[in-house]
Design a protein around this motif. Structure first.
Motif, PDB file in Angstrom:
ATOM      1  N   ASP A   1       0.816  -1.101   0.097  1.00  0.00           N
ATOM      2  CA  ASP A   1       0.086  -0.062   0.100  1.00  0.00           C
ATOM      3  C   ASP A   1       0.848   1.259   0.024  1.00  0.00           C
ATOM      4  O   ASP A   1       0.422   2.186  -0.698  1.00  0.00           O
ATOM      5  CB  ASP A   1      -1.136  -0.020   1.194  1.00  0.00           C
ATOM      6  CG  ASP A   1      -0.264   0.084   2.570  1.00  0.00           C
ATOM      7  OD1 ASP A   1       0.819  -0.889   2.515  1.00  0.00           O
ATOM      8  OD2 ASP A   1      -0.586   0.632   3.668  1.00  0.00           O
ATOM      9  N   LYS A   2       2.250   1.301   0.770  1.00  0.00           N
ATOM     10  CA  LYS A   2       2.800   2.357   0.710  1.00  0.00           C
ATOM     11  C   LYS A   2       3.480   2.452  -0.774  1.00  0.00           C
ATOM     12  O   LYS A   2       3.950   3.557  -0.982  1.00  0.00           O
ATOM     13  CB  LYS A   2       3.849   2.337   1.895  1.00  0.00           C
ATOM     14  CG  LYS A   2       3.283   2.352   3.104  1.00  0.00           C
ATOM     15  CD  LYS A   2       4.465   2.417   4.366  1.00  0.00           C
ATOM     16  CE  LYS A   2       3.746   2.685   5.822  1.00  0.00           C
ATOM     17  NZ  LYS A   2       4.627   2.542   6.933  1.00  0.00           N
ATOM     18  N   VAL A   3       3.723   1.274  -1.301  1.00  0.00           N
ATOM     19  CA  VAL A   3       4.402   1.526  -2.516  1.00  0.00           C
ATOM     20  C   VAL A   3       3.646   2.084  -3.682  1.00  0.00           C
ATOM     21  O   VAL A   3       4.078   3.260  -4.468  1.00  0.00           O
ATOM     22  CB  VAL A   3       4.749  -0.062  -3.249  1.00  0.00           C
ATOM     23  CG1 VAL A   3       5.125   0.117  -4.706  1.00  0.00           C
ATOM     24  CG2 VAL A   3       5.750  -0.678  -2.500  1.00  0.00           C
ATOM     25  N   THR A   4       2.366   2.003  -3.642  1.00  0.00           N
ATOM     26  CA  THR A   4       1.233   2.730  -4.521  1.00  0.00           C
ATOM     27  C   THR A   4       1.280   4.152  -4.393  1.00  0.00           C
ATOM     28  O   THR A   4       1.490   5.075  -5.259  1.00  0.00           O
ATOM     29  CB  THR A   4      -0.084   2.108  -4.366  1.00  0.00           C
ATOM     30  OG1 THR A   4      -0.028   0.817  -4.438  1.00  0.00           O
ATOM     31  CG2 THR A   4      -1.093   2.817  -5.428  1.00  0.00           C
ATOM     32  N   ASP A   5       1.353   4.578  -2.860  1.00  0.00           N
ATOM     33  CA  ASP A   5       1.300   6.005  -2.860  1.00  0.00           C
ATOM     34  C   ASP A   5       2.608   6.606  -3.093  1.00  0.00           C
ATOM     35  O   ASP A   5       2.705   7.748  -3.591  1.00  0.00           O
ATOM     36  CB  ASP A   5       1.057   6.115  -0.921  1.00  0.00           C
ATOM     37  CG  ASP A   5       0.994   7.460  -0.692  1.00  0.00           C
ATOM     38  OD1 ASP A   5      -0.040   8.368  -1.317  1.00  0.00           O
ATOM     39  OD2 ASP A   5       1.682   8.007   0.071  1.00  0.00           O
TER      40      ASP A   5
END
Length: 918
Positions: free
Chosen positions: A575-579
């Motif tokens: 999820d942090k990768v996407t952001d």
């Protein structure tokens, strides 16, 4: 081109040299170039030389004559060679006093003719008889004899190995005559500097043949006189004569490296060179740079020639370590240009020591390398009044980078950690605190920092020194300190406690004009090495990436920083990768969106495309099978903008190349998750390619085949894409000079075709584009563009290999390859043999040999029959008496191919065969 009059040619030459209008000069140059390529050039040049109108016209004529003989000798009948030779000799006799450049061109022309004229036997004796009878013509004789040995190996003269070896043997047979001539000239012309310079240059050219009898040359007046000149005070010897003498000795030393053949010469040279250090000291005292440089070249050449003895028998005979002391004295010269002459020797010495893997040998040479590094450190000092950061775009900056390369190569002898420690102690103990001394020490420390032991506690003491530099320290010291921090990234990974203070230091310094780019590079290095520990710094680094332009970070450093910050995403949750990925893309996407929507003249989007491509390229995240890639959502959001840029700038090849690059990395970033992009992407690629033929779309198509060519659902669409684009490409290549004018397109087309053969060979071989592609590949087999030819050969190899590799459609593939080769095998093999037989340079032959090997593996007897017929059709005689390849040599090549048991054997045979024609 119609034959022009001599007056017309003279008028155009006058325009070239005298007309101030650049456009007129350009037209004149183009016209004269066309003249030189025409058949009329032979007669025009000859007439202009006879008329000797003025220097410019006569030089043009001489240069034209030399060029025609070099490249166009085949335009003449063989019986015309004799009259051409007589004409050049007469011109030399008549023009010997007009201009040295004219004489040089004519001498080169005569030498090139001699190499290509087998009926001219005993060249040296005939020249000696023609020009050796008077002092007036002696300079011409010496000039011809100087260039003749050099021209034998000229790559412009494609006479083949047999003729080349024949000429060399003739020259070696004349070595005694030449040595006698040179010695006699020295005795008869003791006061003529011009003649003596020519003697030494001629001797230097001939000694490289290795034909002078070693004992005779060692005891000759020629050698002793040369060393007398090198030992003389500067005032008694001109710079030109001193340089010519040094050149001759350097050539003699180079030849004597083959000790087994030239031991008497090697020993004589060694003995005499050992007597030259006083002359070098005198040159230094007199501040004579040129003389110092010449003697340094001699010392360096001796070191390189006797390197094996220095390494294996140090301190004995030719391995006398005094040679190293001489070279260290040269390195310590106050002019860095002289020190640089020795660099290749130190590199070769360190390489030889490394190969020995002998600690005792390392210990012998360690003191010399310690002195070397210390001397190099002194040379790296900038001027005390230098302002700003160290520059790498000037001669001194380039020299420092070469110093860095040398130190990296040889520091293992001293020990990286030990050297780092010595530099650190010099840094903290220097009494003068001169900034340029500190900066030079830090420069050396930056050079070796990567190889310092990761367990070294010394670095823990050193880094606080950098973090607490005075605020008023010279900016160059701070710049190089930041460079050291970046080079210590691997050490910092093992000592993560330093990450936060170092990042604080760098993020503060990045705001300083002049330091922003080097800070960005250091941050990149730390991110790449310590990415698992850098998650907490991502937000602030993303802000820095967005602000790179306002911080004046260079384009290269910006791309590097994007690379480093993208690497941090590898160690965070999905999820942090996407952001994070979206944040890194947003600045570039917003800028591209504004450009796409701009009215009127639009800004150049390449800067933002390059940065977006860097985000795609360097963001890696492993995804479990069956799960969507966390970057997929963002790339699908970005795609419409990239697509719009492609449409808006579809006529601009440079921008389209950047778009394709961006798309390529996006696909590589998310892999199979990018399948949804194929539907809009492929039709757009085909549409723009049909309109503008940008070959980068062929390259992008090969990426799509590589990524999705093993998915059955994608193959039909990929094949249709390949067919559509290949059809357009083959039409382009079939035009006049199409193969020559579009090498990049050929490279990309056959890369795409090779990928198709790798992924779905049967379907590709069955499609209607396969045979035309093979026919075009055969036509391109002698294309002299390295990358394009390599791609063609890889395609042919893959095509044949499709019939030998074990796949589920193996039987069908075998039948198809058999059908293709039964029709095109002979033509294909003839193309391969023609490529080896002078069609392409020898260094490109291994790729051709790969295809021959593949043919042998697929159907050996057929391949040998095809090779035999191709060899039979080769012309083997270039002129009467000039045998390019004997029937025995052709048969030997065929036998070598027939008995080859490995790919290497075919490579070797093809290279030997190729040299017969080059």
């Amino acid at each position: 081109m119609e034959k022009p009059s001599v007056e017309q040619v003279q008028s155009v030459i006058n325009t070239l040299y005298s007309n101030p209008d650049p456009h007129s000069k350009e037209k004149a140059s183009e016209w004269l170039g066309n003249l030189q390529r025409s058949m009329h050039a032979w007669e025009i040049a000859d007439n202009l030389l006879m008329m000797n109108i003025n220097i410019e016209t006569t030089y043009f004529a001489a240069q034209t004559m030399r060029t025609k003989i070099q490249y166009c000798i085949s335009e003449l009948q063989h019986h015309q060679y004799e009259s051409l030779k007589d004409s050049i000799i007469n011109h030399l006799s008549n023009l010997h006093s007009i201009s040295q450049p004219v004489v040089t061109q004519l001498c080169l022309a005569l030498a090139d003719l001699a190499v290509q004229m087998p009926q001219w036997t005993d060249v040296v004796s005939s020249l000696y008889q023609r020009f050796g009878s008077s002092l007036e013509s002696l300079p011409i004789l010496l000039e011809i004899l100087t260039v003749l040995p050099e021209e034998v190996d000229s790559h412009h003269l494609r006479v083949g190995a047999n003729r080349r070896e024949g000429v060399l043997n003739d020259l070696r047979g004349s070595a005694n005559t030449t040595l006698y001539l040179l010695s006699t000239c020295l005795e008869k012309c003791p006061a003529s500097e011009k003649i003596r310079v020519k003697i030494f240059r001629c001797a230097g050219s001939w000694i490289l043949l290795g034909a002078f009898p070693p004992i005779e040359i060692a005891n000759s007046k020629l050698l002793s006189t040369t060393f007398e000149i090198l030992s003389n005070p500067t005032s008694n010897v001109s710079d030109t004569l001193h340089e010519a003498a040094a050149d001759f000795i350097c050539n003699a030393l180079y030849t004597s490296e083959d000790i087994a053949k030239h031991q008497p010469l090697a020993e004589a040279l060694f003995k005499q060179v050992m007597l030259l250090p006083p002359a070098y000291e005198a040159a230094i005292n007199e501040e004579d740079f040129d003389r110092s440089l010449n003697l340094c070249r001699v010392f360096t050449e001796m070191g390189e020639s006797f390197l094996e003895q220095i390494v294996h028998t140090p301190g004995k005979s030719l391995g006398d370590l005094q040679t190293l002391n001489f070279l260290l004295t040269c390195v310590q010269h106050n002019q860095y240009e002289i020190a640089e002459v020795t660099f290749n020797f130190w590199y070769r010495l360190s390489e030889s020591i490394f190969k020995l893997q002998n600690e005792n040998q390392v210990a012998i040479f360690k003191p010399y390398f310690e002195k070397l590094i210390a001397a190099l450190s002194l040379h790296c000092r900038m001027e005390p009044d230098h302002e700003g950061i160290p520059g790498d775009d000037n001669e001194f900056g380039e020299f420092r980078e070469r110093v860095a390369d040398l130190i990296k190569d040889c520091v293992f002898i001293v020990g990286s950690t030990s050297c780092f420690q010595q530099m650190y102690l010099s840094l903290v103990n220097q009494s003068s605190q001169s900034w340029e001394i500190s900066e030079a020490i830090l420069f050396v420390m930056a050079t070796i920092a990567r190889s310092v032991s990761l367990d070294s506690e010394l670095v823990s003491q050193f880094l606080p020194v950098l973090l607490n530099l005075p605020t008023n320290v010279h900016i160059a010291v701070k710049y190089t300190s930041i460079r050291v921090i970046g080079e210590l990234a691997e050490w910092i990974e093992k000592h993560p406690d330093f990450i936060d203070p170092l990042m604080q230091f760098l993020l503060t310094s990045v705001q300083t004009h002049g330091l922003s780019s080097i800070c960005a590079s250091a941050i990149e290095s730390i991110c790449l090495s310590c990415h698992k520990e850098m998650g907490r710094h991502f937000d602030v680094l993303a802000q820095v990436v967005a602000a790179t332009d306002s911080l004046s970070i260079s384009g290269e450093a910006t791309l590097g920083m994007i690379k480093g910050v993208s690497k941090i995403l590898e160690g965070v949750t999905a999820d942090k990768v996407t952001d994070g990925f979206r944040r890194l893309c947003s600045t570039q996407v917003n800028a591209l969106s504004q450009i796409v929507n701009a009215q009127g003249t639009s800004p150049d989007p390449t800067l933002w495309l390059d940065r977006l491509a860097a985000v795609f390229r360097f963001t890696e995240h492993k995804v479990e099978e069956g799960k969507a890639h966390p970057c997929q959502e963002v790339i699908e959001e970005v795609w419409p903008i990239i697509s719009s840029v492609c449409d808006k700038y579809q006529m601009d090849n440079r921008i389209i190349e950047r778009c394709c690059r961006c798309i390529r990395f996006a696909i590589r970033c998310i892999g199979k998750s990018a399948r949804n992009l194929l539907t809009p992407l492929v039709p757009q690629m085909v549409r723009i390619y049909e309109a503008h033929r940008h070959s980068c779309f062929l390259y992008l198509a090969s990426i799509l085949v590589d990524e999705y060519g093993d998915e059955q659902v994608c193959i039909p669409g990929l094949l249709e894409m390949t067919k559509a684009m290949s059809l357009q490409t083959l039409q382009l290549l079939s035009g006049a000079q199409g193969l020559v004018n579009h090498p990049d397109t050929i490279d990309d087309l056959y890369r795409l075709s090779s990928r198709c053969l790798q992924k779905f060979p049967l379907m590709f071989l069955q499609c209607n584009i396969a045979v035309p592609a093979i026919q075009c590949a055969i036509a391109a087999s002698t294309l002299q563009h390295r990358e394009a030819n390599a791609s063609v050969m890889k395609f042919l190899k893959e095509m044949i290999h499709a019939g030998t590799k074990n796949t589920k459609n193996h039987h069908d593939c075998v039948n198809l390859v058999h059908q293709i080769l039964s029709t095109h095998g002979q033509e294909l093999t003839k193309g391969l043999i023609n490529a080896c037989a002078g069609g392409i340079p020898t260094y490109m032959v291994p790729e051709v040999a790969d295809v021959i090997w593949e043919l042998l593996c697929f159907s050996k007897q057929d391949a040998l029959d095809w090779v035999g017929q191709a060899l039979h059709s080769l012309p083997t005689q270039a002129a009467p008496g000039h045998i390019v390849a004997t029937r025995e040599q052709l048969q030997q090549f065929h036998q070598s191919i027939s008995s080859a048991r490995s790919q290497n054997a075919v490579w070797k045979a093809a290279k030997v065969f190729s040299r017969l024609f080059m």
